[in-house]
Design a protein around this motif. Structure first.
Motif, PDB file in Angstrom:
ATOM      1  N   GLY A   1       2.203  -1.633   1.723  1.00  0.00           N
ATOM      2  CA  GLY A   1       0.850  -1.882   1.780  1.00  0.00           C
ATOM      3  C   GLY A   1       0.931  -2.945   2.659  1.00  0.00           C
ATOM      4  O   GLY A   1       0.189  -3.368   3.420  1.00  0.00           O
ATOM      5  N   GLU A   2       1.640  -4.169   2.224  1.00  0.00           N
ATOM      6  CA  GLU A   2       1.648  -5.340   2.818  1.00  0.00           C
ATOM      7  C   GLU A   2       1.984  -5.494   4.261  1.00  0.00           C
ATOM      8  O   GLU A   2       1.672  -6.117   5.235  1.00  0.00           O
ATOM      9  N   LYS A   3       3.241  -4.615   4.462  1.00  0.00           N
ATOM     10  CA  LYS A   3       3.679  -4.494   5.702  1.00  0.00           C
ATOM     11  C   LYS A   3       2.728  -3.648   6.827  1.00  0.00           C
ATOM     12  O   LYS A   3       2.438  -4.233   7.879  1.00  0.00           O
ATOM     13  N   ALA A   4       2.116  -2.978   6.382  1.00  0.00           N
ATOM     14  CA  ALA A   4       0.922  -2.066   6.810  1.00  0.00           C
ATOM     15  C   ALA A   4      -0.145  -2.886   7.387  1.00  0.00           C
ATOM     16  O   ALA A   4      -0.518  -2.896   8.647  1.00  0.00           O
ATOM     17  N   GLU A   5      -0.271  -3.961   6.462  1.00  0.00           N
ATOM     18  CA  GLU A   5      -1.598  -4.932   6.777  1.00  0.00           C
ATOM     19  C   GLU A   5      -0.958  -5.932   7.887  1.00  0.00           C
ATOM     20  O   GLU A   5      -1.721  -6.225   8.746  1.00  0.00           O
ATOM     21  N   GLU A   6       0.119  -6.164   7.921  1.00  0.00           N
ATOM     22  CA  GLU A   6       0.757  -6.996   8.950  1.00  0.00           C
ATOM     23  C   GLU A   6       0.709  -6.217  10.311  1.00  0.00           C
ATOM     24  O   GLU A   6       0.436  -6.631  11.273  1.00  0.00           O
ATOM     25  N   LEU A   7       1.118  -4.980  10.225  1.00  0.00           N
ATOM     26  CA  LEU A   7       1.101  -4.134  11.357  1.00  0.00           C
ATOM     27  C   LEU A   7      -0.230  -3.712  12.162  1.00  0.00           C
ATOM     28  O   LEU A   7      -0.422  -4.202  13.265  1.00  0.00           O
TER      29      LEU A   7
ATOM     30  N   GLY B   1       5.792   6.381   2.007  1.00  0.00           N
ATOM     31  CA  GLY B   1       6.704   5.331   1.473  1.00  0.00           C
ATOM     32  C   GLY B   1       7.462   4.627   2.315  1.00  0.00           C
ATOM     33  O   GLY B   1       8.448   4.125   1.723  1.00  0.00           O
ATOM     34  N   LYS B   2       7.438   4.615   3.515  1.00  0.00           N
ATOM     35  CA  LYS B   2       8.233   4.278   4.477  1.00  0.00           C
ATOM     36  C   LYS B   2       8.009   2.697   4.538  1.00  0.00           C
ATOM     37  O   LYS B   2       8.927   1.789   5.047  1.00  0.00           O
ATOM     38  N   ILE B   3       6.813   2.047   4.429  1.00  0.00           N
ATOM     39  CA  ILE B   3       6.497   0.924   4.591  1.00  0.00           C
ATOM     40  C   ILE B   3       5.746   0.503   3.316  1.00  0.00           C
ATOM     41  O   ILE B   3       4.807   1.394   2.885  1.00  0.00           O
TER      42      ILE B   3
ATOM     43  N   ILE C   1      15.511  -4.880   1.877  1.00  0.00           N
ATOM     44  CA  ILE C   1      15.232  -4.559   3.227  1.00  0.00           C
ATOM     45  C   ILE C   1      15.507  -3.303   3.362  1.00  0.00           C
ATOM     46  O   ILE C   1      16.718  -2.834   3.082  1.00  0.00           O
ATOM     47  N   ASP C   2      14.556  -2.434   3.589  1.00  0.00           N
ATOM     48  CA  ASP C   2      14.876  -0.917   3.691  1.00  0.00           C
ATOM     49  C   ASP C   2      15.163  -0.657   5.318  1.00  0.00           C
ATOM     50  O   ASP C   2      13.942  -0.821   6.195  1.00  0.00           O
ATOM     51  N   LYS C   3      16.389  -0.299   5.684  1.00  0.00           N
ATOM     52  CA  LYS C   3      16.806   0.008   7.134  1.00  0.00           C
ATOM     53  C   LYS C   3      15.836   0.987   7.568  1.00  0.00           C
ATOM     54  O   LYS C   3      15.275   0.828   8.873  1.00  0.00           O
ATOM     55  N   GLU C   4      15.467   1.929   6.901  1.00  0.00           N
ATOM     56  CA  GLU C   4      14.734   2.974   7.697  1.00  0.00           C
ATOM     57  C   GLU C   4      13.332   2.515   8.063  1.00  0.00           C
ATOM     58  O   GLU C   4      12.775   2.820   9.159  1.00  0.00           O
ATOM     59  N   ALA C   5      12.757   1.885   7.180  1.00  0.00           N
ATOM     60  CA  ALA C   5      11.539   1.259   7.349  1.00  0.00           C
ATOM     61  C   ALA C   5      11.507   0.480   8.381  1.00  0.00           C
ATOM     62  O   ALA C   5      10.413   0.239   9.350  1.00  0.00           O
TER      63      ALA C   5
ATOM     64  N   VAL D   1       0.572   3.952  11.430  1.00  0.00           N
ATOM     65  CA  VAL D   1       0.802   2.969  10.358  1.00  0.00           C
ATOM     66  C   VAL D   1       0.485   3.606   8.710  1.00  0.00           C
ATOM     67  O   VAL D   1       1.217   3.410   7.899  1.00  0.00           O
ATOM     68  N   LEU D   2      -0.690   4.151   8.714  1.00  0.00           N
ATOM     69  CA  LEU D   2      -1.211   4.750   7.361  1.00  0.00           C
ATOM     70  C   LEU D   2      -0.401   5.707   7.061  1.00  0.00           C
ATOM     71  O   LEU D   2       0.025   6.248   5.708  1.00  0.00           O
TER      72      LEU D   2
END
Length: 129
Positions: A19-25, A15-17, A92-96, A8-9
């Motif tokens: 910080g908010e998305k990382a926090e959720e994961l 830059g794929k996700i 929405i970033d499809k790759e992320a 995740v980090l």
């Protein structure tokens, strides 16, 4: 869990996700660890689970898609990605999104994977049950 956290980090660093998305994961990973306790699900049992996509449109157009994990993994093996069109969904970033889904599948995550609430009232939720 340590490998998952590092993955995740790394996605944040690349830059794929966000910080908010990382926090959720990370929260989902912690929840998975707490709820699973010492009993872990076998890969065969995990593949019997369902990936669910729920879209609640502000226009009243609601969509519900349920796909077996075994099917999703088969599509990923043959196509190297899921045929998801996110062109109409701004921000929405499809790759992320793909990386998040693949990481969830690789780590047998259960529960919320992605949850998006758009400014115009549309809601998208992707989760595994």
């Amino acid at each position: 869990m340590k490998e998952d956290l590092l993955r995740v980090l790394k996605m944040v660093e690349e830059g794929k996700i966000s910080g908010e998305k990382a926090e959720e994961l990370i929260a989902a990973l912690k929840q998975e660890k707490e709820t699973s306790g010492s009993v872990s699900e076998s890969p065969e049992d995990y593949e019997k689970r369902i990936l669910k996509v729920k879209v609640l449109s502000s226009d009243g157009d609601d969509v519900s898609v349920n796909l077996p994990i075994s099917f999703i993994k088969g599509v990923l093996k043959s196509c190297k990605e899921l045929p998801i069109n996110v062109g109409n969904m701004k921000g929405i970033d499809k790759e992320a999104l793909m990386n998040t889904l693949i990481a969830a599948l690789d780590n047998n995550i259960i529960g919320n994977i992605v949850e998006v609430n758009s400014g115009d009232g549309d809601k998208v939720r992707i989760f595994i049950e």
